[in-house]
Design an enzyme around this catalytic site. Sequence first.
Site, PDB file in Angstrom:
ATOM      1  CG  HIS A   1     -27.071-101.578  -9.739  1.00 16.43           C
ATOM      2  ND1 HIS A   1     -27.906-101.641  -8.646  1.00 16.43           N
ATOM      3  CD2 HIS A   1     -27.431-102.611 -10.546  1.00 16.43           C
ATOM      4  CE1 HIS A   1     -28.741-102.663  -8.791  1.00 16.43           C
ATOM      5  NE2 HIS A   1     -28.464-103.270  -9.931  1.00 16.43           N
TER       6      HIS A   1
ATOM      7  CB  CYS B   1     -27.655-105.916 -12.003  1.00 15.37           C
ATOM      8  SG  CYS B   1     -28.195-105.177 -13.564  1.00 15.37           S
TER       9      CYS B   1
END
Length: 203
Positions: free
Chosen positions: A163, A179
Amino acid sequence: MTMRIFGLMMMAVLATAMTLGQASAVTERYFDPTTRSWQTYKITPEAAGKIVREKFKRTTVRYRTGEKPGSIIVDTDDRYLYFVLPGGKAVRYGIGVGREGFGWSGKEKITRKAKWPSWTPPAEMIVRERKKGRNLPRFMPGGPKNPMGARALYLGATEYRIHGTNEDWSIGRAVSSGCIRMLNEDVEDLYNRVTVGARVTVL
């Protein structure tokens, strides 16, 4: 003062700023061999972001791999993500990765893509951050202030994502909860290239 020495000073100060994750200027001392004296140097998150954008500028490189074009390879050690192209090439992007204790490796697939994704922190993250004195929201709608950034690529059934981020200074660092972070403009570019079902290999 030579450019090499100045470059080393800049990276040392940047590392300190990124490690601390402070929003204000960070003061660092360094020894100047030219004047033979200790000097101070301040760097803001904005200046750190500019250094990151230059060092981790998106580029097309030669890249040998057995993975098919359209696949993604994440090199967590070198802090680069590669989108495989035909002809032995790849688009290379700078990334931020999981901090100590949150790194991982394996193979997944892109199961979903989202523009300006919302964020629902996992329950364990909420508890963990509360112990540090930081209260996370249970839900945050998508938008410029959302920590998920402009785009998100969902990895299998995991809670991990590739992301965007508003903290551009964090690219090149191990600061996330697992992440893979990218500059917003880079994750937008990758979003437009990759398809749902694409294979992702995290080294």
